[in-house]
Structure formats: C-alpha cells, structure tokens
Design a protein around this motif. Structure first.
Motif, short mmCIF file in Angstrom:
data_model
loop_
_atom_site.label_atom_id
_atom_site.label_comp_id
_atom_site.label_asym_id
_atom_site.label_seq_id
_atom_site.Cartn_x
_atom_site.Cartn_y
_atom_site.Cartn_z
N ARG A 266 0.80 -1.08 -0.10
CA ARG A 266 0.03 -0.04 0.06
C ARG A 266 0.82 1.31 0.15
O ARG A 266 2.01 1.30 0.44
CB ARG A 266 -0.97 0.02 1.21
CG ARG A 266 -1.92 -1.20 1.35
CD ARG A 266 -2.57 -1.15 2.60
NE ARG A 266 -3.22 0.18 3.23
CZ ARG A 266 -4.40 0.57 2.94
NH1 ARG A 266 -5.22 -0.10 2.33
NH2 ARG A 266 -4.55 1.98 3.39
N GLY A 267 0.31 2.24 -0.58
CA GLY A 267 0.98 3.48 -0.49
C GLY A 267 1.48 4.08 0.88
O GLY A 267 2.31 4.95 1.00
N ASP A 268 0.61 3.88 1.91
CA ASP A 268 0.91 4.35 3.21
C ASP A 268 1.58 3.25 4.03
O ASP A 268 1.64 3.47 5.35
CB ASP A 268 -0.50 4.57 3.60
CG ASP A 268 -1.55 3.66 3.90
OD1 ASP A 268 -1.17 2.51 3.30
OD2 ASP A 268 -2.37 3.63 4.11
N ASP A 269 1.98 2.28 3.45
CA ASP A 269 2.95 1.41 4.29
C ASP A 269 4.11 1.94 4.79
O ASP A 269 4.86 2.46 4.04
CB ASP A 269 3.30 -0.01 3.52
CG ASP A 269 2.34 -0.94 3.36
OD1 ASP A 269 1.09 -0.75 3.88
OD2 ASP A 269 2.34 -1.76 2.35
#
Length: 317
Positions: A266-269
């Motif tokens: 995910r882009g927010d990992d």
C-alpha cells in the motif's frame, strides 16, 4: 451487432485445407493419427520425429490458415513419423491466439483441419504461470481439468450454429482430459527415469484467460481461489473443439513463472516511505512475468519434453 457465430462453411474450408496439405504429402504421411501442438518456446518438440520422411509447410502458405504473430511461435506444420512404431504425426509449431485479434473460429481452425486429416489424439502443450505454490519454475503439469473464463463470459469456441459434421450441439467436457492417456504419461515419465530429476511432473487445473496482459495480483488470487493451478492464454479453445470433434486429448503446461499471489504494498505502508524510486520499482517488480522468460524456460524444457513425448509414444504402443 457483430455476428460472432461460426461460419457454416467451416467444415468445407477445413476439408479444402486438408486436401491441399495431402497433395504435398507422401502416402504414409497423409493421415496422421497424432497431432502435437507446440506452445511458446516449445518448437523443439518437432525434433521428436524421425528425420525422414519429414515435410514442413509454413502457415503462410496454407489456405484458410490463420497466421501467428507471437515471438516463439514459428508458424508451420511438420509432418513425419514418431517412435518405434513409426506412427504418422503432425506437429503444429506455433498457434493462433484469441488475443491477437483472431476469432475463436480461426483460433481453433487448425484443430478442425486435424480432424479432417484423420487425427485421433492431440497432445497440446503451452507455457503457463504457476498459481499452485507447490509448483516450481520448470515443472511440467499434466492437465486434468480447466476453467474457461473467456468462454463463461461469451467468448466460447462453439458459440453459434452447431457444425454437425464435427460433433453434437452440447458436448460433455467432464471427460475432456483423457484418463488413460494421463496414466500412460505418468508411466512413461517414471519409465524414462525423469522422476529422478529436478523437474517434476504434476497434475492440475488450467485457467484460460484471453490476455494479452499478464494477470494482476488480485486476479491471480481469485483464480487460485476458484481452484486453478495454472493460468494461460491458449489451449482451452483447442481442447474444446478437439473434444467436440471426437479427438482424445492429452495436455501439458510448462510452468515458466510463478504468479504473484500476495497483495502489493500500500502507498501508506511505513516500510516503503524511505525507499527511492529505484527501490520501489525493484520491490514492486518482484515476480513480474515477461515473455522473454517464458521463451527461455520453454527452450530449457523442450529437451526433457522431447524425451517424454517419445517415451509416451512408445508407452502408448
């Protein structure tokens, strides 16, 4: 609305093509009993036949034949004799694919021609992505069933008026993958000692998708959940038409890559926040399939499959 129905003249055109081929064949090659379809990178299977007599004809020179445009598909018919019994055989070195823009009628036309020529058994090969985590790149899978995803949404090779000259309106497919031939394939594999090598022989279910893009991670997980062990862009239309025509089927997939089943980052990992663009590309690209890998694995496996095909022919008598 575009008419997707098969032309009522398919049988006539297949007969015309078969007559053309027979005019260039010797008497012993005019009625092949067995056909082998060589998938991506597996054209080396043509070396399973005796050097003489051997007659090759390019698809481009055959009336009504579709042309394959995919790298790794030579596009030719090879007629010859195989095994100690010198069984008459035809090899289709390369195939036409639905994703190339061919209709299903054209994709399966060569199978219809094989029936008119007298073929009783087809050995169909392909390169496929492995969905089953037990499979390794380079393993061979003897198919025992399939999921016709394209057919379930309307792109079925038997769509339209039935061609009664070949088969019935509603052919059963529960027995599509001949059990006796599969048994003999396993016996031949052991008899030749191939079970002692690194490359393994499995049985599994092949999912047919139209392509040409490789599957997403979510699509791979979906197919695995549905029961597929492999995924590829060919073979099933040919098998359906072969069974419609009363031809026995033995099919093999070469596992050329392991499909990526885990979800992407995910882009927010938190773990990727400090990565450079190059590191992100490398991270996301792990396990990414490409056609060059498919062809290379096909080349490496062709020799083992040549031995297996020759042994199978001897096993089948």
């Amino acid at each position: 609305m575009t008419d997707l129905a098969p032309s009522p003249s398919v049988f006539q055109r297949a007969t015309e093509t078969a007559l053309y081929l027979r005019t260039n064949l010797t008497e012993e090659l005019r009625n092949p009993r067995v056909a082998i379809v060589c998938g991506s990178g597996l054209g080396g299977l043509a070396e399973t036949i005796h050097p003489e007599p051997r007659i090759e004809t390019a698809y481009a020179n055959i009336p009504n034949f579709p042309q394959s445009t995919v790298k790794g598909h030579a596009g030719k018919l090879v007629f010859g004799l195989i095994g100690p019994a010198k069984t008459s055989i035809v090899l289709l070195v390369g195939r036409a694919h639905f994703y190339e823009g061919h209709t299903m009628e054209l994709v399966t036309f060569a199978t219809r021609v094989c029936k008119v020529l007298g073929v009783e058994t087809m050995i169909v090969t392909n390169a496929a992505g492995g969905l089953n985590p037990d499979y390794a790149v380079g393993d061979i899978v003897c198919l025992n069933d399939h999921l016709n995803l394209a057919g379930l949404v309307g792109n079925h090779p038997l769509l339209g008026p039935n061609i009664d000259d070949f088969g019935v309106r509603f052919p059963p497919l529960s027995d599509a993958y001949d059990l006796d031939l599969r048994r003999r394939a396993h016996l031949a594999w052991k008899k030749l000692g191939l079970d002692k090598q690194k490359r393994r022989l499995h049985e599994g279910v092949y999912a047919f998708v139209s392509g040409p893009s490789y599957e997403t991670r979510a699509e791979c997980r979906m197919l695995r959940t549905l029961g597929a062990d492999l995924v590829g862009m060919s073979t099933v239309p040919e098998i359906i038409v072969a069974r419609h025509s009363g031809i026995r089927i033995l099919a093999f997939s070469l596992v050329t890559n392991n499909a990526v089943l885990e979800a992407g980052a995910r882009g927010d990992d938190e773990g990727i926040q400090e990565m450079s663009s190059a590191e992100l590309e490398e991270y996301l690209g792990r396990g990414r399939a490409n056609h060059e890998e498919v062809l290379e694995e096909g080349r490496l496996a062709a020799e083992d499959m040549q031995v297996s095909e020759s042994g199978l022919n001897e096993e089948c008598g």
